[in-house]
Design a protein around this motif. Structure first.
Motif, short mmCIF file in Angstrom:
data_model
loop_
_atom_site.label_atom_id
_atom_site.label_comp_id
_atom_site.label_asym_id
_atom_site.label_seq_id
_atom_site.Cartn_x
_atom_site.Cartn_y
_atom_site.Cartn_z
N THR A 64 0.84 -1.19 0.00
CA THR A 64 0.00 0.00 0.00
C THR A 64 0.88 1.25 0.00
N LEU A 65 1.98 1.20 0.73
CA LEU A 65 2.91 2.33 0.74
C LEU A 65 3.50 2.58 -0.65
N ILE A 66 3.91 1.50 -1.30
CA ILE A 66 4.51 1.64 -2.63
C ILE A 66 3.49 2.18 -3.62
N VAL A 67 2.30 1.56 -3.61
CA VAL A 67 1.25 1.99 -4.54
C VAL A 67 0.86 3.44 -4.25
N GLY A 68 0.70 3.76 -2.97
CA GLY A 68 0.34 5.12 -2.59
C GLY A 68 1.38 6.13 -3.06
N GLY A 69 2.65 5.77 -2.89
CA GLY A 69 3.72 6.67 -3.32
C GLY A 69 3.70 6.89 -4.82
N LEU A 70 3.55 5.80 -5.56
CA LEU A 70 3.53 5.90 -7.03
C LEU A 70 2.37 6.75 -7.50
N ILE A 71 1.19 6.53 -6.90
CA ILE A 71 0.00 7.23 -7.37
C ILE A 71 0.08 8.71 -6.99
N THR A 72 0.67 9.00 -5.84
CA THR A 72 0.86 10.41 -5.46
C THR A 72 1.74 11.11 -6.49
N VAL A 73 2.82 10.45 -6.88
CA VAL A 73 3.72 11.04 -7.87
C VAL A 73 2.98 11.25 -9.19
N VAL A 77 2.24 14.78 -11.16
CA VAL A 77 2.67 14.99 -12.55
C VAL A 77 1.49 15.42 -13.41
N VAL A 78 0.36 14.71 -13.26
CA VAL A 78 -0.84 15.06 -14.05
C VAL A 78 -1.31 16.47 -13.70
N ASP A 79 -1.29 16.80 -12.43
CA ASP A 79 -1.74 18.11 -12.01
C ASP A 79 -0.84 19.20 -12.59
N GLN A 80 0.45 19.00 -12.59
CA GLN A 80 1.39 19.98 -13.13
C GLN A 80 1.22 20.12 -14.64
N ALA A 81 1.00 18.98 -15.30
CA ALA A 81 0.97 18.98 -16.76
C ALA A 81 -0.35 19.55 -17.31
N HIS A 89 -9.34 14.62 -10.66
CA HIS A 89 -8.43 13.83 -9.82
C HIS A 89 -9.19 12.74 -9.07
N MET A 90 -10.34 13.12 -8.52
CA MET A 90 -11.15 12.15 -7.78
C MET A 90 -11.52 10.98 -8.68
N LEU A 91 -12.02 11.33 -9.87
CA LEU A 91 -12.49 10.33 -10.82
C LEU A 91 -11.35 9.42 -11.28
N LEU A 92 -10.19 10.01 -11.39
CA LEU A 92 -9.04 9.29 -11.92
C LEU A 92 -8.37 8.42 -10.86
N PRO A 95 -10.43 5.18 -8.36
CA PRO A 95 -10.48 3.81 -8.93
C PRO A 95 -9.11 3.25 -9.24
N ILE A 96 -8.19 4.07 -9.73
CA ILE A 96 -6.85 3.56 -10.05
C ILE A 96 -6.18 3.04 -8.79
N THR A 97 -6.34 3.77 -7.69
CA THR A 97 -5.73 3.34 -6.42
C THR A 97 -6.32 2.00 -5.98
N ALA A 98 -7.66 1.90 -6.03
CA ALA A 98 -8.32 0.67 -5.59
C ALA A 98 -7.83 -0.52 -6.42
N ILE A 99 -7.82 -0.35 -7.74
CA ILE A 99 -7.40 -1.45 -8.61
C ILE A 99 -5.94 -1.80 -8.37
#
Ligand code: ZN
Length: 129
Positions: A64-73, A77-81, A89-92, A95-99
């Motif tokens: 969960t820590l690894i996945v959480g870290g990756l998804i935060t990054v 990135v998406v927010d900056q771009a 963000h919520m929509l994206l 579900p991506i986190t859960a999966i």
């Protein structure tokens, strides 16, 4: 590991494929999971007792820590771009986190079980039948 010193793993799947596809570590059939994350009690094919293995939820916090870290990054990135509104963000990411967490847990638990099976097999401990 050199490919020449192969232990007795005839008919057994590799740990990677066992983990990715939920294969039984003994016979290689895809019988490991009963539901999304729940192990079946035994292998339907070779009757290997999965309940014997004490994998538990050991990998949960770690993954969960690894996945959480990756998804935060990725979210940053998406927010900056694209600077999307917050609901995007919520929509994206929800579900991506859960999966991602469920998938990582499946793979992690199956990998642990496969490793544990191999260790036991390597020590030559016979399970009473
Ligand atoms: Zn089996």
């Amino acid at each position: 590991m050199a490919s020449s010193d192969k232990p007795e793993t005839k008919g057994q799947p590799g740990i990677a494929s066992a983990a990715l596809f939920g294969c039984c570590p003994a016979c290689g059939e895809k019988t490991l999971f009963e539901g999304m994350l729940k192990f079946a009690p035994t292998c339907r094919l070779c009757a290997l007792d999965y309940g014997h293995f004490n994998v538990g939820d050991g990998p949960a916090a770690f993954l969960t820590l690894i996945v959480g870290g990756l998804i935060t990054v990725m979210a940053i990135v998406v927010d900056q771009a694209f600077n999307p509104p917050f609901w995007v963000h919520m929509l994206l990411w929800i579900p991506i986190t859960a999966i991602a967490v469920i998938w990582a847990l499946r793979v992690g638990k199956a990998a642990l079980l496969a490793i544990e099976y191999r260790r036991r097999a390597g020590e030559g401990r016979e399970k009473g039948k």
